[in-house]
Structure formats: C-alpha cells, structure tokens
Design a protein around this motif. Structure first.
Motif, mmCIF file in Angstrom:
data_model
loop_
_atom_site.group_PDB
_atom_site.id
_atom_site.type_symbol
_atom_site.label_atom_id
_atom_site.label_comp_id
_atom_site.label_asym_id
_atom_site.label_seq_id
_atom_site.Cartn_x
_atom_site.Cartn_y
_atom_site.Cartn_z
ATOM 1 N N THR A 172 0.792 -1.277 -0.025
ATOM 2 C CA THR A 172 0.068 0.099 0.105
ATOM 3 C C THR A 172 0.960 1.110 -0.105
ATOM 4 O O THR A 172 2.081 1.293 0.563
ATOM 5 C CB THR A 172 -1.039 0.166 1.012
ATOM 6 O OG1 THR A 172 -1.434 -1.203 1.499
ATOM 7 C CG2 THR A 172 -1.987 0.855 1.024
ATOM 8 N N ASP B 256 -3.476 5.219 -0.870
ATOM 9 C CA ASP B 256 -4.300 6.277 -0.173
ATOM 10 C C ASP B 256 -4.035 7.553 -0.342
ATOM 11 O O ASP B 256 -2.585 7.789 -0.774
ATOM 12 C CB ASP B 256 -4.445 6.018 1.613
ATOM 13 C CG ASP B 256 -5.145 4.787 1.848
ATOM 14 O OD1 ASP B 256 -5.836 4.135 1.026
ATOM 15 O OD2 ASP B 256 -4.860 4.344 2.922
ATOM 16 N N LYS C 293 -8.671 5.498 0.082
ATOM 17 C CA LYS C 293 -9.471 6.422 1.222
ATOM 18 C C LYS C 293 -8.334 7.856 1.281
ATOM 19 O O LYS C 293 -7.137 7.583 0.750
ATOM 20 C CB LYS C 293 -9.522 5.859 2.552
ATOM 21 C CG LYS C 293 -8.333 5.585 3.375
ATOM 22 C CD LYS C 293 -8.320 5.192 4.568
ATOM 23 C CE LYS C 293 -7.124 4.574 5.300
ATOM 24 N NZ LYS C 293 -7.220 3.930 6.655
ATOM 25 N N ALA D 162 -13.776 7.705 -2.872
ATOM 26 C CA ALA D 162 -13.229 7.130 -1.937
ATOM 27 C C ALA D 162 -13.649 7.894 -0.708
ATOM 28 O O ALA D 162 -14.280 9.110 -0.666
ATOM 29 C CB ALA D 162 -11.573 7.389 -1.907
#
Lengths: 310, 249
Positions: free
Chosen positions: A2, A33, A56, A161
């Motif tokens: 990530t 993110d 997000k 998101a």
C-alpha cells in the motif's frame, strides 16, 4: 503493498500534479491512500476522493499545514508511515522540499524524480540534466519517491473514496511562514500547460519580452516560460525558468524564441510533443531538438506569427 | 558563529556527458571536474555573511576521493578559512552524506549549514533537507534571499508560482538556488594563499559512519534521441506545418 500518495494543492483546489503522481502510485501495486494536509482544504479532500484507485483520503486540517512547511508536514507523514510500504509525492517545489526530510527520518534513501516504475522496487530516473537515465533498485523496505509528473498521465477522477480526518497535531518551534509573493493572474500554469511559449535573452529587455510574447501566448492559450538567461536578466520571474533546475515541462507544443538551447534548458523541455525554435543563429543548439526551426529576427517574426494565428 | 558549507566535486556544467556503451554508467575519464555550481553559490553566501560581520569562520567540507581536495582548495581560494576532506572512493548516497555531515556538525557546532540545492550529477536534491531532519533543524531550501539576525534567519525561497519567505530559528539549514548571489572568482594571489590554509583529511570511519548504499544502479542509458526536424522558410510555412502536419494548433 500500500502506498501513501501526498497531494499537491493550495488549500482551494487539487493540483493536477497529484493526478499524475497517482498514476505512478497505482503502478506500485496494492492501491494507495491520499494524504491532504492543509488548512481549510475540505474541497481539496473531496476532489482527492475522486481520484480513480484511491482507497481513502486522509485529511489533516491544521493551521500548521497551511503553507506546506517542510518541518510539520514531514513529521505528519512520518507519523502515518507505519501503515504504508511506499510514500509517493509529485516532484513539485513543496515535495522536493519536504519529502527528503521524511526519508531521512525513516532512514530511507529517497528516489527522486522517477520517470518510470519498473517494479515495486525498481525505478528509472534522470541524472545529469536528463542526459542519462538510471535504472535503480532499492533495498529499503519502505520506499520514498518523488515523481516527475511529465512522465505520467493524469489518473482519472471517477472514483469515490471515503475521507477520514487525521488529527496528528504537529509541534513546530523551528520554522514559521512569513510571507509569499505569488504571481497568480489568469495565465495558465506552466507545469501543466498544453502550449508553452518561452523567451530568451535575445529579447533584450523585460518590456520587449512582455510586449512580444504576451499577445502570442494569449492567441495560443499558452503559459509563458523563459530560459535561465532571461530570468537572470530580469525579463521574467524565477518560476518561469524551464530547465534542469527550474521547471520540467512536456506540453503538446513548445515554442522557444531567442533561446540558444543550453543543455540545462533542453533538459526541461525536450520531451514536448512538438518543438518550434525561432532564432537568428542557424547553428543554435535549440535547432537540434526542434521539429520546426525558423531562422530570423524574432522582433519581426514573433509579431508576424501572432497575426498569422488569427 | 561558524558556517559550514559542504561542497561536491562534479563534472563541470559545460561538459556534455557520455553514457558508456555497455550501460554501466557515465564516462568520467578525462572529463573536466569542478565545484558543483550551487555549492559555489553556497560558499559565496557564507563569505558575504562573514564579510558583513555576521560570522567568524567559514568551513568547507567535501566527501569524495583524494581529488576532492581541489574542490576544497577552490572554496578556500574564494575565501573560506579551512577545509575538511572526508576521503572515500565509494559512491556516497545523499542519506549517508547527510549522516556524515551531521557528525561534522556535532563536532564543529556551526549555527548555519549552507548547501547547494542539488548536485548537477545525480540531480537528487536531498542532502540539505535530510541533514535538517537528522539534526532536527529548520530548513530554508531553494534560497533566493537570506536575512540573518541574532536570533534567526529569514529565507525567501523560489517556489512554484513565485516566492515564499520562512522564518527559521538558529541553528538552521539553507540550500541555495541560482539567484541568491553571483559567486566570486578566486584571484591568483588567493589561489596561492589557499594552498597554505588548513585542510584536514578524515575518513567516514572517523565519524562512526558506515557507507551503506541502498540503491543499486542496474543500468545507465542515454535518453531517446529526438528525430531531426526541419527548417521552415517562413511564418506562413510554420503555421501550415503546425496545423496540417503536427496538428499542434
């Protein structure tokens, strides 16, 4: 893995550089993110939530982040870094400034200005003003990367998101914002312009530079740029400088007028789709990268070109 | 107060470098080497502060091979007071450079470290910021103007869109941009004098720093060449080509 993508913005709008860096972040692997650090930047966070592929959006809203000072934003990013395998930001002046601080605090060797993601740990980046490219593999478990935005397409903005507030209040006693002088105005942004008209020292004065180039740029809806020599001579502001240590641009059309073409300047514009050069010296190096060269006196040719575009 | 100025020996900015045919790197044999241009600006800024009575001593430091002595001597000839060479033949990445410089700062206790914003060989633009982080100092990068007072320094910075001024408490880090000043040339008498100025030679181990490169260069390549273009004879021809051939307008 990530990735945490750091947004470039001015508290009002998301800068397009973020979308381009998002494409690089997406190529790293298991999603990303987005961090929006600012003051009153709720609209930016909402815009960031639309970046295609974003998991997000982390929104850090604090006066300390209003001007993107390196010390507090680096501390914020480090406080969030545990959850991420890579931290990616566009190579704008804000993140050229702050991201190496993040890297050092994480004991990571940053990879600056990448132009290609080869794999999760291998990247291509320019050295020597783009006269060579290195393929580098990092052994750091966590990656800290800045992205040369001209090398990546902008990500789509059809995502949705969620936005989460993060409340990591920084304690910054070592630096503070004092003032800024931003040019602003209606002119399109140099870094993301589709057409760039650049002038060199051959204009001879700031007055001639503006008098000849502004009407041409208006006709083309172009951003204005300049060579280092023109900026040093005071014809154009600092942030118009195109080159190795200034802005790197890759518009659809780049028109270099009265610019001889030092390698440092070529480094900043030679990835443009179509390059036009206008210069009195037919042996000027700028012609070696120009698709269309026109030899002659710019004081005659520029007004002629401007009126020919009617 | 003392000012520390790190300087790097790099390929002269006028040299058009050549990539080795086997992709192993850039050919540095018999190439003219000089002080990194942004570091010259850093030395100049430190000297101006000393001449204005705001600093007592300017120390130049370089990390590199024996020949980096020449770069230090250039700094001394410009007017720096003494030099430190941290000698190593290895490539040292910015993170380790920053760790070595932190050790020098711990020893010398300067109030300001002024560095070039980037070296024109690796174009990394990292060392000053990394040093700031390791020391916990504030940073004024890409400096356009520096105003030093007793309790702090205001640095006006070249940023996207214009200029930004930040106030930093001391000690602090400054990295230089092109417009900060016009570096002086060293005069012949000063070049002669510089040969007698003190220059200490150390090794990374003396500072307890082990050089541990994180990046492996797998390949070095030349950028794709643009196909040669054409010369057009008139504005009318140019506009026609842009419209009908390139589709650029």
């Amino acid at each position: 893995m990530t990735t945490l993508l750091i947004a470039e913005h001015d508290n009002k709008a998301l800068n397009e550089a973020t979308l381009r860096a998002a494409s690089a972040a997406a190529q790293l692997g298991d999603g990303f993110d987005v961090l929006v650090a600012g003051e009153g930047a709720g609209d930016v966070a909402a815009e960031a939530a639309k970046i295609a592929g974003a998991g997000k959006v982390l929104h850090a809203d604090n006066a300390a982040f209003a001007n993107q000072l390196a010390e507090p934003v680096a501390d914020l990013i480090v406080s969030l870094a545990d959850g991420y395998d890579a931290i990616v930001a566009p190579a704008t002046s804000n993140w050229k400034n702050a991201l190496p601080r993040v890297a050092a605090l994480l004991d990571v060797m940053q990879i600056s200005d990448i132009t290609e993601v080869v794999s999760g740990d291998t990247f291509v980046r320019p050295i020597y003003a783009g006269n060579a490219f290195q393929k580098v593999q990092t052994s750091d478990a966590k990656k800290v990367i800045t992205v040369r935005t001209t090398a990546f397409e902008a990500a789509a903005t059809d995502g949705s998101a969620s936005v989460e507030a993060v409340d990591n209040a920084p304690d910054n006693a070592i630096s503070s914002f004092k003032s800024e002088q931003l040019a602003g105005g209606d002119r399109v942004d140099l870094a993301s312009a589709k057409v760039v008209v650049s002038g060199g020292r051959a204009f001879g004065s700031k007055e001639k530079f503006n008098e000849l180039l502004e009407p041409l740029a208006d006709k083309l809806g172009a951003a204005l740029g300049a060579s280092r020599a023109a900026v040093d001579a005071g014809y154009a502001p600092n942030d118009w400088q195109v080159g190795q240590t200034g802005k790197v641009v890759a518009p659809k059309l780049y028109i270099a007028i009265g610019i001889s073409g030092a390698i440092q300047h070529l480094a900043g514009m030679k990835d443009s789709t179509t390059i036009v050069a206008i210069n009195t010296d037919e042996d000027a190096p700028i012609f070696s990268v120009a698709d269309y060269g026109l030899v002659g006196d710019l004081f005659e040719l520029v007004p002629e070109l401007t009126s020919a575009l009617d | 107060m003392k000012i520390l100025v790190p300087v790097k020996r790099v390929v002269d900015y006028n040299v058009k470098i050549r990539v080795k045919a086997d992709g192993t790197g850039v050919d540095l044999a018999n190439v003219k080497m000089s002080m990194n241009p942004f570091d010259e600006i850093a030395v100049e800024e430190a000297l101006k502060l000393k001449e204005a009575g705001k600093a007592e001593e300017v120390i130049v430091v370089s990390i590199g091979p024996e020949k980096a002595q020449e770069t230090l001597r250039t700094g001394l000839a410009m007017g720096a007071d003494r030099g430190i060479l941290i000698k190593t033949d290895e490539t040292v990445e910015p993170l380790d450079v920053a760790k070595l410089l932190k050790a020098v700062v711990d020893e010398e206790q300067p109030k300001l470290v002024i560095l070039g914003k980037q070296a024109i060989d690796d174009d990394a633009n990292q060392t000053g910021q990394m040093l700031g982080a390791l020391l916990g100092w504030g940073q004024g990068t890409f400096a356009y103007d520096v105003e030093l007072s007793d309790d702090g320094v205001d640095v006006t910075r070249e940023v996207d869109g214009g200029l930004q001024t930040v106030s930093l408490s001391l000690p602090a880090i400054i990295t230089t941009d092109l417009r900060l000043n016009e570096p002086r040339y060293a005069s012949l008498p000063n070049i002669m004098k510089a040969k007698k100025k003190p220059l200490d030679t150390k090794e990374p181990g003396d500072y307890g720093v082990e050089i541990k490169n994180r990046l492996t260069v797998l390949e070095t390549t030349e950028p794709p060449k643009r196909a040669a273009g054409i010369k057009v004879g008139s504005v009318a021809e140019l506009v026609d080509k842009l419209k009908n051939e390139a589709g650029a307008i």
